[in-house]
Design an enzyme around this catalytic site. Structure first.
Site, short mmCIF file in Angstrom:
data_model
loop_
_atom_site.label_atom_id
_atom_site.label_comp_id
_atom_site.label_asym_id
_atom_site.label_seq_id
_atom_site.Cartn_x
_atom_site.Cartn_y
_atom_site.Cartn_z
N ARG A 88 0.84 -1.19 0.00
CA ARG A 88 0.00 0.00 0.00
C ARG A 88 0.88 1.25 0.00
O ARG A 88 1.83 1.36 0.78
CB ARG A 88 -0.91 0.02 1.24
CG ARG A 88 -2.10 -0.90 1.15
CD ARG A 88 -3.04 -0.73 2.33
NE ARG A 88 -2.50 -1.33 3.54
CZ ARG A 88 -2.06 -0.65 4.58
NH1 ARG A 88 -2.08 0.67 4.56
NH2 ARG A 88 -1.61 -1.28 5.65
N GLY A 224 -3.76 -3.80 -2.53
CA GLY A 224 -4.09 -2.83 -1.50
C GLY A 224 -4.34 -1.43 -2.03
O GLY A 224 -4.97 -0.61 -1.37
N LYS A 231 -9.62 -1.87 1.59
CA LYS A 231 -9.35 -0.79 2.54
C LYS A 231 -9.80 0.57 2.02
O LYS A 231 -9.99 1.51 2.79
CB LYS A 231 -7.86 -0.76 2.87
CG LYS A 231 -7.35 -2.06 3.51
CD LYS A 231 -8.09 -2.37 4.79
CE LYS A 231 -7.74 -3.70 5.39
NZ LYS A 231 -6.44 -4.25 5.19
N HIS A 250 -11.45 -2.33 11.13
CA HIS A 250 -10.42 -3.20 10.53
C HIS A 250 -10.27 -4.43 11.43
O HIS A 250 -9.32 -4.56 12.18
CB HIS A 250 -9.12 -2.41 10.43
CG HIS A 250 -7.99 -3.15 9.80
ND1 HIS A 250 -6.68 -2.86 10.07
CD2 HIS A 250 -7.97 -4.17 8.90
CE1 HIS A 250 -5.89 -3.65 9.37
NE2 HIS A 250 -6.65 -4.46 8.66
N CYS A 274 0.52 -9.06 11.78
CA CYS A 274 0.61 -9.17 13.24
C CYS A 274 -0.23 -10.32 13.79
O CYS A 274 -0.48 -10.38 14.99
CB CYS A 274 0.17 -7.85 13.89
SG CYS A 274 1.33 -6.50 13.67
N SER A 278 -4.12 -15.38 11.00
CA SER A 278 -3.83 -16.65 11.66
C SER A 278 -4.67 -16.82 12.92
O SER A 278 -5.02 -17.96 13.29
CB SER A 278 -2.34 -16.77 11.99
OG SER A 278 -1.92 -15.75 12.87
N ASP A 291 -10.75 -9.68 8.02
CA ASP A 291 -10.15 -8.36 7.80
C ASP A 291 -11.03 -7.16 8.16
O ASP A 291 -10.55 -6.22 8.79
CB ASP A 291 -9.73 -8.24 6.34
CG ASP A 291 -8.71 -7.14 6.11
OD1 ASP A 291 -7.96 -6.81 7.05
OD2 ASP A 291 -8.65 -6.61 5.00
N ASN A 387 5.70 -9.61 1.40
CA ASN A 387 4.28 -9.24 1.43
C ASN A 387 3.49 -10.02 0.37
O ASN A 387 2.41 -9.60 -0.04
CB ASN A 387 4.13 -7.73 1.19
CG ASN A 387 2.75 -7.22 1.57
OD1 ASN A 387 2.10 -7.73 2.47
ND2 ASN A 387 2.27 -6.21 0.85
N ARG A 420 2.35 -5.74 17.10
CA ARG A 420 3.67 -6.37 17.13
C ARG A 420 4.50 -5.63 18.17
O ARG A 420 4.95 -4.51 17.94
CB ARG A 420 4.30 -6.31 15.74
CG ARG A 420 5.60 -7.05 15.58
CD ARG A 420 6.04 -7.06 14.14
NE ARG A 420 5.25 -7.99 13.35
CZ ARG A 420 5.60 -9.24 13.07
NH1 ARG A 420 6.75 -9.72 13.54
NH2 ARG A 420 4.84 -10.00 12.33
#
Length: 624
Positions: A88, A224, A231, A250, A274, A278, A291, A387, A420
């Site tokens: 992005r 993105g 987004k 988000h 982050c 998962s 998302d 990415n 993170r």
């Protein structure tokens, strides 16, 4: 429809596509398409009506155009973005603001008149010699209070194909809204191509007009920046939600499975890379979405939906052990787009962290690749981009939740905020109440940067509710909207923070990839009052015995008292420094910060200092 619009559409569309377009009786939408045709001057126009035939046409066009390559497994394709178009573009993603409007210093904006002129200059004649694709989608389940109709115009079959996987069909939804002007519009062109990728990256622009609910995107292919309903639509939805009294966030939505077949629905907000996807894909749990979520108050409770119907996920470290459900989908027949991975001559995709040794040569986002290949600055090019992505329908996953498309949404039991963080927050902590959760967990969220956005990695950045890049209103108002949202709710969701990235003094991660399953299951037990918790200056943490039992039962691991003491130590100096950092940001950059934010900072600082005086700077959870 005005005569001018009608005449232009009749001239530029063939009989079949004109029939599909005019079956939707919406003058504003017709004008948007007519204006785009006149401005970008495509050679032809294809209108997708969501039929199997039309969807197959888009899939085939993606391959015929060269934007996607067929892989060895049936249904799998791969797309490569340009070498410098891999994330992005935050610097060139801006809000178009009329004179006198201000979103605050933290949000990137430009003058509406000048910005519109600039981006339209890049879009002018951009589709000459190409086919314009017109697609209709629905954000949220169709025929629902959550539904938002959308129209996407693009000259990229890859973008159109991606959105067909990621979003619910919207052609019939558009018919149902009649001549309503309330829908989102997206106009994208990948611009001049060189070797099948966008050439003029210095002219890459993503401009968002909140007043008109329209997004312009030019000279880029990366999802993105181009997949408008992701987004970019989130930015429009946040603004719309603020006006109408709901929330666009988000966040993933997942079903957490507790004792006796109980399912409790969680949302979770995490910056890119982050652990958001998962977490939503944890073994034994079910996924609604990974998302973006819309939240509404209905009947005294908060209900939420997944805006999307697919996943545009980071593929790095997806492997059979850590992400078995996704890995199964990625290695079996089905409609999947891989992005910016390494492809070998046998048509197989390879990516970083997939659990096996990677090939030493193949084709990737840099072209023909071999181990040791460097870029023009002498930096070694990785086989697969950090990415790199996969795009897949959630309905194709074995762990999809039965309420995936429930038009009423699902009742929300808890919210998780995670970033993170290598040295400050404990792995999981419950906020004392809704206010401290929104302020102390969401509005204080920081994360160390990753490869998902352009720029340096490893820098600690402020990321309010993991929405900093997407908030489309002054930050103070955004916080207040969240604080006010619990009003009238009989039992507001509990709010938790999680941190999967604590490291020891040698830089080694303290937790395994699946430890997050224990943190989430403990939070589910807390929602229902099934376990007690220990009070800290900033919230409530698990007791050792409860975690040890969960680790043994769920992961067959021994969670030692030493593990617990190290991971759940209260790091008072680090926590005080975090409050100071975040408070300074609000004081200097967010002039409309609600007073309650500073009140929470003061309260937590007081508690931390009292604990330090009594127990020291680094406090064992066994001492609390």
């Amino acid at each position: 429809m005005s005569n001018n619009i009608k005449e232009l559409l009749e001239q530029r569309l063939d009989k079949d596509n004109l029939k599909k377009l005019t079956a939707i009786n919406n003058i504003k939408m017709h004008k948007f398409i007519a204006d785009a045709i006149e401005f970008t001057r495509p050679a032809s126009v294809f209108v997708c009506n969501d039929s199997d035939e039309d969807l197959l046409y888009i899939r085939n066009r993606a391959i015929e155009s060269g934007e996607e390559k067929a892989l060895a497994i049936d249904g799998h394709t791969c797309h490569f973005d340009g070498f410098y178009d891999q994330a992005r573009d935050k610097a060139n993603t801006k809000y178009l603001l009329a004179k006198g409007k201000d979103l605050g210093a933290s949000l990137n904006s430009t003058d509406k008149e000048e910005g519109t002129k600039e981006v339209l200059g890049f879009l002018k004649d951009s589709m000459v010699g190409r086919e314009m694709l017109v697609c209709f989608f629905c954000l949220g389940p169709a025929n629902s209070e959550f539904s938002i109709a959308c129209v996407q115009i693009t000259d990229s079959p890859y973008v159109a194909h991606s959105e067909c996987l990621l979003y619910r069909p919207g052609y019939e939804q558009f018919k149902s809204i009649g001549d309503s002007p309330d829908f989102f519009r997206f106009l994208h062109s990948e611009g001049e191509l060189e070797a099948l990728v966008s050439k003029n990256i210095e002219k890459r622009r993503v401009y968002i007009d909140l007043d008109e609910n329209i997004v312009y995107s030019a000279n880029t292919q990366y999802g993105g920046n181009t997949i408008g309903l992701k987004k970019l639509a989130l930015r429009l939805a946040i603004n719309k939600a603020s006006r109408e009294g709901w929330l666009a966030e988000h966040m993933f939505v997942m079903g957490v499975h507790g004792p006796k077949d109980r399912v409790t629905y969680f949302t979770g907000a995490f910056p890119s890379a982050c652990g958001k996807t998962s977490t939503s894909m944890l073994p034994g749990q079910t996924i609604v979405g990974d998302d973006i979520a819309y939240l509404r108050k209905k009947g005294g409770e908060i209900r939420c939906v997944n805006v999307e119907s697919g996943i545009f996920g980071i593929i790095r470290d997806v492997n059979a052990d850590d992400d078995p459900v996704i890995y199964e989908a990625l290695t079996n027949p089905g409609e999947i787009i891989f992005g910016n991975v390494l492809v070998t001559d046998d048509g197989k995709p390879h990516w970083l962290g997939m659990g096996c040794e990677l090939p030493t040569e193949g084709t990737n986002y840099s072209g023909k690749w071999h181990k040791g290949k460097t870029d023009d600055k002498g930096n070694e090019i990785s086989p697969s981009h950090k990415n790199a992505r996969y795009t897949v329908r959630i309905s194709d996953l074995s762990n999809r939740d039965e309420n995936l498309n429930n038009p009423e949404g699902v009742p929300l039991g808890a919210i998780i905020y995670g970033g993170r963080d290598s040295d400050t927050l404990v792995p999981v902590e419950q906020a004392f109440d809704w206010t401290e959760g929104i302020v102390g967990k969401g509005a204080m969220l920081e994360s160390e940067t990753t490869a998902a956005t352009l720029g340096a990695e490893g820098v600690r950045t402020f990321n309010i509710m993991s929405n900093m890049d997407f908030v489309s209103l002054p930050l103070g108002r955004y916080i207040q909207n969240n604080l006010d949202f619990a009003q009238g709710v009989d039992r507001p969701p509990l709010i938790f923070s999680v941190n999967y990235f604590l490291r020891d003094k040698d830089g080694k991660y303290l937790n395994g990839m699946l430890d997050k399953l224990v943190w989430v299951l403990w939070a589910e037990l807390r929602v229902h009052g099934d376990v007690d918790a220990i009070e800290t200056p900033t919230g409530l943490i698990p007791g050792y015995e409860d975690l040890a039992e969960l680790f043994k039962r769920e992961l067959n691991e021994d969670f030692t008292k030493e593990n617990y003491a190290e991971q759940f130590a209260i790091r008072v100096p680090k926590l005080l420094a975090k409050i100071d950092r975040i408070e300074e940001i609000y004081k200097t950059k967010v002039p409309d910060t609600p007073q309650v934010v500073y009140d929470v900072f003061k309260t937590q600082r007081t508690r931390l200092n009292a604990a330090k005086e009594k127990l020291g700077e680094y406090i064992s959870p066994f001492d609390l």
